[in-house]
Motif scaffolding. Sequence first.
Motif, PDB file in Angstrom:
ATOM      1  N   GLY A   1       0.787  -1.227   0.000  1.00  0.00           N
ATOM      2  CA  GLY A   1       0.000   0.000   0.000  1.00  0.00           C
ATOM      3  C   GLY A   1       0.816   1.272   0.000  1.00  0.00           C
ATOM      4  N   ASP A   2       1.973   1.283   0.655  1.00  0.00           N
ATOM      5  CA  ASP A   2       2.746   2.512   0.763  1.00  0.00           C
ATOM      6  C   ASP A   2       3.507   2.860  -0.503  1.00  0.00           C
ATOM      7  OD1 ASP A   2       1.934   3.132   3.313  1.00  0.00           O
ATOM      8  OD2 ASP A   2       3.587   2.062   4.288  1.00  0.00           O
ATOM      9  N   VAL A   3       3.664   1.904  -1.412  1.00  0.00           N
ATOM     10  CA  VAL A   3       4.470   2.145  -2.603  1.00  0.00           C
ATOM     11  C   VAL A   3       3.850   3.242  -3.470  1.00  0.00           C
ATOM     12  CG1 VAL A   3       5.350   1.127  -4.732  1.00  0.00           C
ATOM     13  CG2 VAL A   3       5.440  -0.164  -2.598  1.00  0.00           C
ATOM     14  N   PHE A   4       2.545   3.208  -3.676  1.00  0.00           N
ATOM     15  CA  PHE A   4       1.901   4.126  -4.605  1.00  0.00           C
ATOM     16  C   PHE A   4       1.065   5.224  -3.933  1.00  0.00           C
ATOM     17  CE2 PHE A   4       2.510   0.240  -7.096  1.00  0.00           C
ATOM     18  CZ  PHE A   4       3.116   0.754  -8.234  1.00  0.00           C
ATOM     19  N   SER A   5       0.875   5.183  -2.636  1.00  0.00           N
ATOM     20  CA  SER A   5      -0.112   6.053  -1.998  1.00  0.00           C
ATOM     21  C   SER A   5       0.353   7.484  -1.799  1.00  0.00           C
ATOM     22  CB  SER A   5      -0.537   5.461  -0.645  1.00  0.00           C
ATOM     23  OG  SER A   5       0.582   5.340   0.218  1.00  0.00           O
ATOM     24  N   GLY A   6       1.653   7.752  -1.810  1.00  0.00           N
ATOM     25  CA  GLY A   6       2.158   9.078  -1.491  1.00  0.00           C
ATOM     26  C   GLY A   6       1.557  10.216  -2.303  1.00  0.00           C
ATOM     27  N   PRO A   7       1.549  10.142  -3.646  1.00  0.00           N
ATOM     28  CA  PRO A   7       1.019  11.265  -4.425  1.00  0.00           C
ATOM     29  C   PRO A   7      -0.421  11.619  -4.074  1.00  0.00           C
ATOM     30  CG  PRO A   7       2.285   9.810  -5.837  1.00  0.00           C
ATOM     31  CD  PRO A   7       2.157   9.118  -4.511  1.00  0.00           C
ATOM     32  N   ARG A   8      -1.230  10.617  -3.773  1.00  0.00           N
ATOM     33  CA  ARG A   8      -2.631  10.892  -3.424  1.00  0.00           C
ATOM     34  C   ARG A   8      -2.728  11.776  -2.192  1.00  0.00           C
ATOM     35  NH1 ARG A   8      -5.929   6.038  -1.018  1.00  0.00           N
ATOM     36  NH2 ARG A   8      -4.855   6.801   0.835  1.00  0.00           N
ATOM     37  N   TYR A   9      -1.941  11.449  -1.151  1.00  0.00           N
ATOM     38  CA  TYR A   9      -1.988  12.254   0.072  1.00  0.00           C
ATOM     39  C   TYR A   9      -1.515  13.676  -0.184  1.00  0.00           C
ATOM     40  CZ  TYR A   9      -2.917   8.070   2.853  1.00  0.00           C
ATOM     41  OH  TYR A   9      -3.485   6.946   3.385  1.00  0.00           O
ATOM     42  N   GLY A  10      -0.469  13.825  -0.994  1.00  0.00           N
ATOM     43  CA  GLY A  10       0.007  15.162  -1.297  1.00  0.00           C
ATOM     44  C   GLY A  10      -1.043  15.996  -2.010  1.00  0.00           C
ATOM     45  N   ALA A  11      -1.721  15.392  -2.998  1.00  0.00           N
ATOM     46  CA  ALA A  11      -2.756  16.108  -3.743  1.00  0.00           C
ATOM     47  C   ALA A  11      -3.949  16.442  -2.848  1.00  0.00           C
ATOM     48  CB  ALA A  11      -3.207  15.281  -4.943  1.00  0.00           C
ATOM     49  N   GLN A  12      -4.364  15.498  -2.022  1.00  0.00           N
ATOM     50  CA  GLN A  12      -5.498  15.757  -1.138  1.00  0.00           C
ATOM     51  C   GLN A  12      -5.184  16.879  -0.154  1.00  0.00           C
ATOM     52  OE1 GLN A  12      -6.071  11.514   0.078  1.00  0.00           O
ATOM     53  NE2 GLN A  12      -8.209  11.865  -0.444  1.00  0.00           N
ATOM     54  N   ALA A  13      -3.971  16.890   0.384  1.00  0.00           N
ATOM     55  CA  ALA A  13      -3.591  17.957   1.309  1.00  0.00           C
ATOM     56  C   ALA A  13      -3.622  19.305   0.606  1.00  0.00           C
ATOM     57  CB  ALA A  13      -2.206  17.688   1.889  1.00  0.00           C
ATOM     58  N   PHE A  14      -3.159  19.344  -0.646  1.00  0.00           N
ATOM     59  CA  PHE A  14      -3.181  20.605  -1.387  1.00  0.00           C
ATOM     60  C   PHE A  14      -4.606  21.139  -1.521  1.00  0.00           C
ATOM     61  CE2 PHE A  14      -3.854  23.068  -5.192  1.00  0.00           C
ATOM     62  CZ  PHE A  14      -2.859  24.037  -5.110  1.00  0.00           C
ATOM     63  N   PHE A  15      -5.521  20.283  -1.964  1.00  0.00           N
ATOM     64  CA  PHE A  15      -6.875  20.771  -2.207  1.00  0.00           C
ATOM     65  C   PHE A  15      -7.635  21.061  -0.910  1.00  0.00           C
ATOM     66  CE2 PHE A  15      -6.267  18.921  -6.533  1.00  0.00           C
ATOM     67  CZ  PHE A  15      -6.473  20.104  -7.228  1.00  0.00           C
ATOM     68  N   GLN A  16      -7.316  20.338   0.161  1.00  0.00           N
ATOM     69  CA  GLN A  16      -7.928  20.688   1.443  1.00  0.00           C
ATOM     70  C   GLN A  16      -7.475  22.070   1.886  1.00  0.00           C
ATOM     71  OE1 GLN A  16      -7.148  16.449   3.243  1.00  0.00           O
ATOM     72  NE2 GLN A  16      -8.643  17.450   4.567  1.00  0.00           N
ATOM     73  N   ALA A  17      -6.191  22.357   1.721  1.00  0.00           N
ATOM     74  CA  ALA A  17      -5.693  23.684   2.076  1.00  0.00           C
ATOM     75  C   ALA A  17      -6.304  24.748   1.176  1.00  0.00           C
ATOM     76  CB  ALA A  17      -4.170  23.709   1.979  1.00  0.00           C
TER      77      ALA A  17
ATOM     78  N   ASP B   1      -9.252  24.618  -0.375  1.00  0.00           N
ATOM     79  CA  ASP B   1     -10.646  24.814   0.005  1.00  0.00           C
ATOM     80  C   ASP B   1     -10.775  25.626   1.284  1.00  0.00           C
ATOM     81  OD1 ASP B   1     -11.533  23.457  -2.213  1.00  0.00           O
ATOM     82  OD2 ASP B   1     -11.925  21.574  -1.157  1.00  0.00           O
ATOM     83  N   ASP B   2      -9.852  25.420   2.225  1.00  0.00           N
ATOM     84  CA  ASP B   2      -9.893  26.183   3.473  1.00  0.00           C
ATOM     85  C   ASP B   2      -9.608  27.657   3.239  1.00  0.00           C
ATOM     86  OD1 ASP B   2     -10.573  23.986   4.947  1.00  0.00           O
ATOM     87  OD2 ASP B   2      -8.563  23.633   5.770  1.00  0.00           O
ATOM     88  N   ARG B   3      -8.986  27.977   2.106  1.00  0.00           N
ATOM     89  CA  ARG B   3      -8.738  29.385   1.760  1.00  0.00           C
ATOM     90  C   ARG B   3      -9.837  29.942   0.857  1.00  0.00           C
ATOM     91  NH1 ARG B   3      -3.423  27.419   0.825  1.00  0.00           N
ATOM     92  NH2 ARG B   3      -3.649  27.729  -1.432  1.00  0.00           N
ATOM     93  N   GLY B   4     -10.864  29.157   0.587  1.00  0.00           N
ATOM     94  CA  GLY B   4     -11.978  29.659  -0.197  1.00  0.00           C
ATOM     95  C   GLY B   4     -12.172  28.977  -1.526  1.00  0.00           C
ATOM     96  N   GLY B   5     -11.283  28.055  -1.897  1.00  0.00           N
ATOM     97  CA  GLY B   5     -11.450  27.327  -3.148  1.00  0.00           C
ATOM     98  C   GLY B   5     -11.011  28.118  -4.356  1.00  0.00           C
ATOM     99  N   LEU B   6     -11.474  27.696  -5.526  1.00  0.00           N
ATOM    100  CA  LEU B   6     -11.152  28.351  -6.791  1.00  0.00           C
ATOM    101  C   LEU B   6     -12.354  29.147  -7.276  1.00  0.00           C
ATOM    102  CD1 LEU B   6      -9.258  25.567  -8.789  1.00  0.00           C
ATOM    103  CD2 LEU B   6      -8.315  27.729  -7.990  1.00  0.00           C
ATOM    104  N   HIS B   7     -12.216  30.455  -7.281  1.00  0.00           N
ATOM    105  CA  HIS B   7     -13.317  31.313  -7.697  1.00  0.00           C
ATOM    106  C   HIS B   7     -14.616  30.948  -6.980  1.00  0.00           C
ATOM    107  CE1 HIS B   7     -10.928  33.275 -10.785  1.00  0.00           C
ATOM    108  NE2 HIS B   7     -10.496  32.090 -11.156  1.00  0.00           N
ATOM    109  N   GLY B   8     -14.477  30.641  -5.687  1.00  0.00           N
ATOM    110  CA  GLY B   8     -15.652  30.339  -4.884  1.00  0.00           C
ATOM    111  C   GLY B   8     -16.116  28.902  -4.945  1.00  0.00           C
ATOM    112  N   ARG B   9     -15.501  28.088  -5.785  1.00  0.00           N
ATOM    113  CA  ARG B   9     -15.860  26.675  -5.857  1.00  0.00           C
ATOM    114  C   ARG B   9     -14.908  25.853  -4.994  1.00  0.00           C
ATOM    115  NH1 ARG B   9     -16.000  27.896 -11.703  1.00  0.00           N
ATOM    116  NH2 ARG B   9     -18.131  27.719 -12.512  1.00  0.00           N
ATOM    117  N   THR B  10     -15.422  24.940  -4.212  1.00  0.00           N
ATOM    118  CA  THR B  10     -14.569  23.983  -3.529  1.00  0.00           C
ATOM    119  C   THR B  10     -14.215  22.855  -4.495  1.00  0.00           C
ATOM    120  OG1 THR B  10     -16.488  22.750  -2.709  1.00  0.00           O
ATOM    121  CG2 THR B  10     -15.592  24.463  -1.268  1.00  0.00           C
TER     122      THR B  10
END
Length: 477
Positions: A99-115, A117-126
């Motif tokens: 499981g750990d071999v391929f999972s890293g990029p997913r966590y990085g991308a999810q953290a980016f979009f969570q951050a 969205d917490d700043r307001g998303g893209l043009h008001g869209r989450t």
Amino acid sequence: MQLTAPTLRRAVDATPRRRPGGAPGVPGLAAVLTVLALLLPLAGCGTRLPADAFSARPTPAGGTGSPGSTGGNPASDTGVSATEIRVGIVTSTTSPVGGDVFSGPRYGAQAFFQALDDRGGLHGRTVRIITCDDGGSGIGNQDCVHRLIDREHVFAFVSGSVLDYAGAPYVSAQAVPDVGGQPIGTAYDRWPHLYGIYGSSAPRDGRAVGWNGTLYQSTEVFRFFRERLGAGTAAVVAYNQADSARYAGQLKAGLEAEGYRVLLQTVDFALPNFQAVAAAVRADGSQLLFDAMDTRGNVALCRALDDAGVGLTAKVTNVQNWSESVRTDYQAVPNCRDVLWATSSSLNYADEQYPAVHEFRTAMARYYPDRGPQLSAWELEGWAGAQWLADAMASCGAALTRSCTEAFMNRVEPYDAHGLILPASFVPQPPPSGPTRACLNAARWQDAAQSGRGGWVTQVPSMTTTCFEVPQLPYRP
């Protein structure tokens, strides 16, 4: 399980790249070695998100319709509503190689979009992330792709990391942008609408991989160690298995193109005689060691090297093994770990002198604190892929469309994810000929006695200036 392999790169023009191809979707050892054969990892002036991209969340119905509000956001394309953008991530989380071999990029991308969205998303869209585990199989990948496109109606894919991208033809046929994926197989060098994290200068017309079935690798990693450490001899260790042997052959070819004397050693997978390899490496006086094996084999080899008193100058691993897990994986072999180096086309995930890296680590600590022991370069590259997609979507303003997003991806200006990766683009070029200018980043593991808690320490002043004019070696995946 972590995989170890050097950071050879295909290079076309100045675009750093990754890995040759192999037979996908096979279980057990073959799957591990297929990934080894594929993971030849291969780089800042990008466009930052405009200030209005971080606008407040949409006002309630009946608002003024100002930028960022519900009234200003049409349902402009598949997966886009006035308040939300649906984005899919496919990962081989439960693949045969662990499981750990391929999972890293997913966590990085999810953290980016969570951050984001917490700043307001893209043009008001989450941005709503929908994940799918394909199990590391071609059938599973096709199921994930159809579920996310046909039922979840995602706008785009981002930061995928899969063992067998069998669904790539359907993604391309549906004109769904796939941004920032890890090019483990050859899909990102064949299909339009697919944009791997390292860029591509191949035609990508869906007819053949690369240039009529030929790809190219460059030799800047070997040049770097020759010039930086004065190395002229190297050992390559592989299993007696087809994928491992093929990968080792490519390592040997790249090393020899840079003038190294190469010792090639092959061990039986079931009963590997690493003591014999250690003795041969010691007798040869090899300065560098590259391998085509899994972590289990590497740790056993390191134990044999330590027991034999072999003094390597560097044991070179790849960006996928550039991870905090080295701390525990190599705990019993400190001498070998002390000469472990990694190279990549992205910044050192541990180097917080760079604001973009600090932002990444802050978000990971906030949203995925349990990932600390597994933090890796691949998580950073997953974040960079999400940044790329976000910048592409933000360029469209409120009327977000796939075609507008892809216009950003296909622009002539190279992109660097705010300095996180070496500049990359997707402008088709003729088949490479002659030398190319290729750049890299490099880090070395240092234990606690050398650097406090210990960890990966950057070894170059800048990855954008650590560059070499190197040959391009053709190969057919």
